[in-house]
Design a protein around this motif. Structure first.
Motif, PDB file in Angstrom:
ATOM      1  N   SER A 153     -46.961  98.795  22.637  1.00 29.59           N
ATOM      2  CA  SER A 153     -47.800  99.984  22.827  1.00 29.59           C
ATOM      3  C   SER A 153     -49.168  99.790  22.173  1.00 29.59           C
ATOM      4  CB  SER A 153     -47.102 101.222  22.240  1.00 29.59           C
ATOM      5  OG  SER A 153     -45.831 101.412  22.818  1.00 29.59           O
ATOM      6  N   SER A 154     -49.668  98.573  22.212  1.00 30.99           N
ATOM      7  CA  SER A 154     -50.922  98.241  21.541  1.00 30.99           C
ATOM      8  C   SER A 154     -52.092  99.051  22.078  1.00 30.99           C
ATOM      9  CB  SER A 154     -51.233  96.749  21.703  1.00 30.99           C
ATOM     10  OG  SER A 154     -50.274  95.955  21.053  1.00 30.99           O
ATOM     11  N   ASP A 155     -53.065  99.279  21.196  1.00 29.24           N
ATOM     12  CA  ASP A 155     -54.291  99.973  21.599  1.00 29.24           C
ATOM     13  C   ASP A 155     -55.140  99.105  22.516  1.00 29.24           C
ATOM     14  OD1 ASP A 155     -53.858 102.295  19.892  1.00 29.24           O
ATOM     15  OD2 ASP A 155     -54.221 100.924  18.230  1.00 29.24           O
ATOM     16  N   GLN A 156     -55.133  97.794  22.269  1.00 39.58           N
ATOM     17  CA  GLN A 156     -55.923  96.870  23.071  1.00 39.58           C
ATOM     18  C   GLN A 156     -55.132  95.592  23.305  1.00 39.58           C
ATOM     19  OE1 GLN A 156     -59.446  97.303  20.222  1.00 39.58           O
ATOM     20  NE2 GLN A 156     -60.503  96.832  22.143  1.00 39.58           N
ATOM     21  N   TYR A 184     -52.517  91.104  21.079  1.00 37.89           N
ATOM     22  CA  TYR A 184     -52.133  92.518  21.070  1.00 37.89           C
ATOM     23  C   TYR A 184     -52.672  93.107  19.771  1.00 37.89           C
ATOM     24  CZ  TYR A 184     -48.966  91.219  24.843  1.00 37.89           C
ATOM     25  OH  TYR A 184     -48.448  90.749  26.025  1.00 37.89           O
ATOM     26  N   ILE A 186     -53.517  96.511  17.286  1.00 41.34           N
ATOM     27  CA  ILE A 186     -53.270  97.898  16.894  1.00 41.34           C
ATOM     28  C   ILE A 186     -54.353  98.292  15.896  1.00 41.34           C
ATOM     29  CG2 ILE A 186     -51.682  99.456  15.715  1.00 41.34           C
ATOM     30  CD1 ILE A 186     -49.395  97.826  16.893  1.00 41.34           C
ATOM     31  N   LYS A 187     -55.071  99.362  16.195  1.00 43.68           N
ATOM     32  CA  LYS A 187     -56.253  99.727  15.415  1.00 43.68           C
ATOM     33  C   LYS A 187     -55.929 100.204  14.007  1.00 43.68           C
ATOM     34  CE  LYS A 187     -59.000 100.943  19.482  1.00 43.68           C
ATOM     35  NZ  LYS A 187     -59.747 102.018  20.192  1.00 43.68           N
ATOM     36  N   GLY A 195     -58.290 102.993   9.787  1.00 43.85           N
ATOM     37  CA  GLY A 195     -58.381 101.790  10.606  1.00 43.85           C
ATOM     38  C   GLY A 195     -58.446 100.489   9.837  1.00 43.85           C
ATOM     39  N   TRP A 198     -55.498  97.649  10.289  1.00 40.46           N
ATOM     40  CA  TRP A 198     -55.265  97.146  11.646  1.00 40.46           C
ATOM     41  C   TRP A 198     -54.448  95.857  11.584  1.00 40.46           C
ATOM     42  CZ3 TRP A 198     -56.677  92.205  12.705  1.00 40.46           C
ATOM     43  CH2 TRP A 198     -57.697  91.639  11.930  1.00 40.46           C
TER      44      TRP A 198
END
Length: 224
Positions: A153-156, A184, A186-187, A195, A198
C-alpha cells in the motif's frame, strides 16, 4: 514562296516551344527533387529509456514479479518468497540504502529456507552508526529490515528510479548497473515525525531463462 516561309517559321516556333516546355518541365522536377530535404537517418532507440516507458514488456514483467514478492512477504509465505530468488545468483540483503557488498548477507533459496527451518542466527552486516555486527535470525531480520511496513500500500512506486535518498550514499546503480529495480516508498509511519520516518524497499531483478528473478533487497529509511 512567302507562304512556305511563313509555314516553316510557324513549325519551327512550334517545335521550339515543345522542346522548351519539355526542358522547363525537366528543370522544374529537378528543382523539386533538389529542394526536398534528404531523409534523416532514424537514431537508434535507447533501450534503457524504451524499457522504462510505462507499458513496456520489461516494466510490466518486473512489476508483476515485484508485486508477487511483496505479497508473499506480507503473507509470511517464505517458501513462496524463496521461489522468486535467482536460480544461480545468491540474493543480497542490504539493511540500508548504501549497499555494503562485502558485509551484506547473500543467500540462495535453499540456504534461506534451511536457515528458517533450523532457526539459525545469521550475520547480515553491521549496524549503521555503531558498526556492531548485525546478528539476527531470518524472520526477525525480515520483520525489521525487509517488510517492516505495508509496502503493498505504498504512497509511491517507481521503476528504475530512486524516490528518496537517506543519510547514506545510494549506490544501487553502481552495484547493479543495467539491472531493473522497483522502489516502494512510504512517506511516513508516525505523524509526530512529520515524514521524517519515511522508508523504502527496493527490489532488484535479473533475467534468467527469459524470466525475472530477485537478486537483491535493499531497505532504506531516514533514522529518527
Amino acid at each position: 514562296m512567302m507562304r512556305c516561309a511563313i509555314a516553316f517559321a510557324l513549325v519551327a516556333v512550334f517545335c521550339w516551344g515543345c522542346g522548351g516546355n519539355e526542358n522547363m518541365k525537366r528543370i522544374t522536377l529537378d528543382s523539386l527533387v533538389e529542394d526536398k530535404p534528404a531523409p534523416q537517418p532514424v537514431p537508434p532507440k535507447d533501450s534503457v529509456a524504451v524499457q522504462q516507458q510505462p507499458g513496456s514488456p520489461a516494466r510490466d514483467s518486473v512489476m508483476l514479479v515485484a508485486g508477487r514478492v511483496l505479497q508473499s512477504l506480507k503473507n509470511k509465505d517464505y517458501r513462496s518468497f524463496a521461489s522468486y530468488f535467482h536460480p544461480k545468483d545468491p540474493i543480497l540483503f542490504s539493511p540500508y540504502g548504501h549497499i555494503n557488498v562485502a558485509n551484506s548477507k547473500k543467500l540462495l533459496a535453499k540456504d534461506f529456507l534451511e536457515s528458517i527451518e533450523k532457526n539459525w542466527t545469521l550475520t547480515w552486516g553491521v549496524y549503521d552508526g555503531t558498526g556492531e555486527s548485525m546478528k539476527l535470525k531470518v524472520i526477525p531480520y525480515l520483520d525489521k529490515f525487509v517488510y517492516d511496513a505495508d509496502y503493498l500500500s505504498s504512497d509511491q512506486v517507481a521503476f528504475d528510479q530512486v524516490i528518496k535518498k537517506g543519510n547514506a550514499l545510494n549506490n544501487i546503480s553502481e552495484v547493479y548497473p543495467g539491472l531493473h529495480f522497483v522502489e516502494y516508498h512510504i512517506k511516513g509511519i508516525d505523524p509526530k515525525y512529520n515524514g521524517m520516518d519515511w522508508r523504502s524497499l527496493r527490489l532488484v531483478f535479473k533475467m534468467y531463462n527469459n524470466e525475472y528473478y530477485l537478486v537483491a533487497i535493499i531497505h532504506d529509511q531516514w533514522t529518527v
